[in-house]
Design a protein around this motif. Structure first.
Motif, short mmCIF file in Angstrom:
data_model
loop_
_atom_site.label_atom_id
_atom_site.label_comp_id
_atom_site.label_asym_id
_atom_site.label_seq_id
_atom_site.Cartn_x
_atom_site.Cartn_y
_atom_site.Cartn_z
N LYS A 1 -66.01 -22.62 -30.34
CA LYS A 1 -65.41 -21.71 -29.36
C LYS A 1 -64.33 -22.41 -28.55
CE LYS A 1 -69.41 -18.65 -28.76
NZ LYS A 1 -70.44 -18.14 -27.81
N ILE A 2 -64.58 -23.67 -28.20
CA ILE A 2 -63.58 -24.43 -27.45
C ILE A 2 -62.30 -24.61 -28.26
CG2 ILE A 2 -63.07 -26.71 -26.48
CD1 ILE A 2 -66.00 -26.88 -25.63
N GLU A 3 -62.45 -24.91 -29.55
CA GLU A 3 -61.28 -25.06 -30.41
C GLU A 3 -60.50 -23.76 -30.51
OE1 GLU A 3 -62.70 -26.46 -34.14
OE2 GLU A 3 -63.19 -28.48 -33.40
N GLN A 4 -61.22 -22.63 -30.62
CA GLN A 4 -60.55 -21.33 -30.68
C GLN A 4 -59.80 -21.03 -29.38
OE1 GLN A 4 -63.71 -18.61 -31.62
NE2 GLN A 4 -63.74 -19.13 -33.80
N LEU A 5 -60.43 -21.36 -28.25
CA LEU A 5 -59.77 -21.13 -26.96
C LEU A 5 -58.55 -22.03 -26.80
CD1 LEU A 5 -62.90 -20.81 -24.62
CD2 LEU A 5 -61.34 -18.98 -25.30
N GLU A 6 -58.66 -23.28 -27.25
CA GLU A 6 -57.52 -24.19 -27.17
C GLU A 6 -56.37 -23.69 -28.03
OE1 GLU A 6 -56.87 -26.81 -25.41
OE2 GLU A 6 -58.77 -26.94 -24.35
N ALA A 7 -56.68 -23.18 -29.23
CA ALA A 7 -55.64 -22.65 -30.12
C ALA A 7 -54.98 -21.42 -29.49
CB ALA A 7 -56.24 -22.29 -31.48
N GLU B 1 -76.23 -25.28 -31.21
CA GLU B 1 -75.53 -24.73 -30.04
C GLU B 1 -74.29 -25.55 -29.71
OE1 GLU B 1 -78.43 -24.63 -26.97
OE2 GLU B 1 -79.45 -22.83 -27.73
N THR B 2 -74.40 -26.87 -29.84
CA THR B 2 -73.24 -27.73 -29.56
C THR B 2 -72.10 -27.45 -30.53
OG1 THR B 2 -74.71 -29.47 -28.74
CG2 THR B 2 -72.48 -30.11 -29.34
N ALA B 3 -72.44 -27.29 -31.81
CA ALA B 3 -71.41 -26.99 -32.80
C ALA B 3 -70.75 -25.65 -32.51
CB ALA B 3 -72.03 -27.00 -34.19
N SER B 4 -71.56 -24.65 -32.11
CA SER B 4 -71.02 -23.33 -31.80
C SER B 4 -70.08 -23.40 -30.58
CB SER B 4 -72.16 -22.36 -31.53
OG SER B 4 -71.67 -21.08 -31.17
N LEU B 5 -70.49 -24.16 -29.58
CA LEU B 5 -69.63 -24.30 -28.39
C LEU B 5 -68.34 -25.04 -28.72
CD1 LEU B 5 -72.31 -25.17 -25.64
CD2 LEU B 5 -70.99 -23.06 -25.85
#
Length: 206
Positions: free
Chosen positions: A97-103, A90-94
């Motif tokens: 997602k955070i990296e995608q949102l930052e990009a 779950e941590t890796a998935s989050l």
């Protein structure tokens, strides 16, 4: 007589320490036996003395109780590892997602656009236009609410001003028509007559 509390720390005197160990060991074994009988519990107790001597108690079989304990501990460890694996996943998935949102955020700010295709640029343009439309709509809504509040405030002030004006006129009329404050028509019309005496001759002869 009330017994004082015994401080729980290592007894320095060897003889006293051995006596205390014997007394409390016997009490502990007795309590374990009582617990197994009164509550029908499976109890296993193992005690090693400071010299390495073994004292034990088991309500059924020490081996069976230990095997049961090992199975339980194994299940606990398996569940623990499964939970840890799930949390890591779950941590890796989050994080992804955070990296995608930052990009996406950087692209919306106009950064790192070199790798974008024409379709992605069109999508970014559409998102920005939609965001601007939402911002303008929200701004106009807030301005309309502010104008309504100002109009309501103006209405209240005008109403209060009218009330004060009527109160002032009422007090002025009461003062004008109060006893002792009557004014004659001559004074109102400013037609007050001034009597003068005409004397002909040299000064001092009359």
């Amino acid at each position: 007589m009330v017994r004082g509390k015994t401080e729980v720390r290592r007894i320095e005197n060897a003889t006293s320490r051995q006596v205390t160990f014997s007394k409390r060991r016997n009490g502990l074994l007795k309590k374990a036996f009582e617990l197994s009988v009164l509550c029908d519990a499976e109890v296993a107790l193992i005690v090693f003395s400071p010299r390495g001597k073994l004292y034990e108690f088991s309500s059924s079989s020490m081996e069976k109780t230990l095997d049961r304990y090992m199975l339980h501990a194994m299940d606990v460890n398996i569940n623990k590892r499964a939970k840890e694996h799930k949390m890591k996943s779950e941590t890796a998935s989050l994080m992804k997602k955070i990296e995608q949102l930052e990009a996406c955020k950087r692209k919306l700010l106009g950064e790192n656009l070199e790798s974008c295709t024409v379709e992605e640029l069109h999508e970014l343009e559409f998102q920005l236009e939609q965001s601007l439309s939402n911002i303008r709509e929200r701004k106009y809504h807030m301005l309309a609410e502010q104008i309504e509040r100002l109009k309501e405030k103006e209405k209240n002030l005008l109403k209060r001003n009218s009330s004060l004006h009527e109160m002032f006129n009422s007090e002025t009329q009461l003062q004008l028509f109060a006893p002792g404050n009557a004014v004659s028509d001559d004074h109102d019309g400013q037609n007050t007559e001034v009597e003068t005496e005409l004397v002909i001759g040299r000064p001092g002869t009359c």
